[in-house]
Design a protein around this motif. Structure first.
Motif, PDB file in Angstrom:
ATOM      1  N   GLY A   1       0.814  -1.209   0.000  1.00 41.31           N
ATOM      2  CA  GLY A   1       0.000   0.000   0.000  1.00 41.31           C
ATOM      3  C   GLY A   1       0.846   1.257   0.000  1.00 41.31           C
ATOM      4  O   GLY A   1       0.525   2.237  -0.684  1.00 41.31           O
TER       5      GLY A   1
ATOM      6  N   ASP B   1       0.867   4.046  -3.057  1.00 40.71           N
ATOM      7  CA  ASP B   1       0.644   5.487  -2.880  1.00 40.71           C
ATOM      8  C   ASP B   1       1.742   6.289  -3.552  1.00 40.71           C
ATOM      9  O   ASP B   1       1.483   7.339  -4.173  1.00 40.71           O
ATOM     10  N   ARG B   2       2.971   5.815  -3.449  1.00 32.97           N
ATOM     11  CA  ARG B   2       4.097   6.499  -4.082  1.00 32.97           C
ATOM     12  C   ARG B   2       3.972   6.460  -5.600  1.00 32.97           C
ATOM     13  O   ARG B   2       4.139   7.480  -6.280  1.00 32.97           O
TER      14      ARG B   2
END
Length: 267
Positions: A225, A229-230
């Motif tokens: 996760g 997100d990155r």
């Protein structure tokens, strides 16, 4: 030797020809490092390691190592001198330099005139360089192994194991302060292989703490996760522009949605 190099790049466009020529020189430099005993304290890592060891389908620029063995065996100036001397004996016009300040030591081996001789550049003075980076203070937790490889020459390469290689790439994706499309390409390549082991979480957390002591701890589940997100926040035009010169085919880069899907599958 010149006939062999000319045969390697004959019929290739200048960009791919440079990649092929650089990779041949990388193999010869690895051979030189092996000859002088550098493969005992050093462990090969990074994109070029993936290319040589696991046939990553993109070219790479640098030779990246971690100093995992006894520091008393580490002698980069002597190694550089011996490798440059060997190339000169073979008729290459070559120079070597080393910056050994800080934790990451950077060496350069530059070949003058080779691009011009192989008709990959119209400029006689243009040099082709191969950079050698050594992390002399690597994060704790890496696991190493040794593998025999045949790529232009026979090599016995000491390297980070697959789980540690993935951990190193995840650290680069999360901690590198600029967008490097090659990191994301490699990430998608890792995730596309169902047989690739999960990342070495101990090494990943150690590397992240080394970059930022206040970083949170990742788990075998949560890393996906955080990486997603990155990836979702990256400017994809910059990602594809960075990696495109190192691909044999321009359509080999995954889309942002495909990379996110690969990360989500394993959640």
């Amino acid at each position: 030797m010149r006939d062999h190099l000319e045969a390697l790049v004959r019929g290739l466009d200048p960009l791919e020809g440079r990649n092929v020529l650089r990779e041949y020189l990388q193999a010869r430099i690895l051979e030189g490092l092996q000859r002088v005993g550098a493969m005992s304290p050093l462990a090969f890592q990074g994109g070029t390691a993936l290319r040589f060891l696991y046939r990553l389908p993109r070219y790479s620029e640098d030779l990246d190592f971690a100093l995992e063995g006894p520091h008393g065996l580490y002698d980069p100036r002597a190694w550089m001198t011996a490798i440059v001397r060997q190339f000169r004996r073979e008729g290459y016009e070559v120079t070597g330099s080393l910056r050994d300040r800080g934790n990451v030591h950077a060496g350069w081996i530059r070949f003058q005139g080779l691009l011009y001789e192989t008709e990959l550049s119209p400029h006689p003075g243009e040099a082709l360089g191969v950079k050698i980076d050594v992390d002399t203070n690597p994060p704790a937790g890496a696991v190493t192994e040794t593998r025999l490889v045949r790529k232009h020459v026979s090599l016995r390469i000491h390297h980070h194991d697959p789980a540690s290689l993935l951990a190193g790439k995840l650290h680069a994706v999360l901690a590198r302060p600029w967008t490097k499309g090659r990191d994301i390409y490699d990430l998608a390549w890792y995730l596309s292989d169902p047989a690739w082991p999960p990342p070495n979480i101990e090494l990943l957390n150690s590397a992240l703490r080394q970059s930022d002591p206040n970083t949170g701890v990742l788990t075998p589940v949560s890393w996906r996760g955080v990486v997603a997100d990155r990836v979702a926040a990256l400017p994809w035009d910059a990602v594809t522009a960075d990696v495109r010169p190192f691909l044999a085919s321009a359509d080999e880069m995954a889309t942002q949605e495909e990379v996110l899907r690969l990360l989500d599958i394993a959640r």
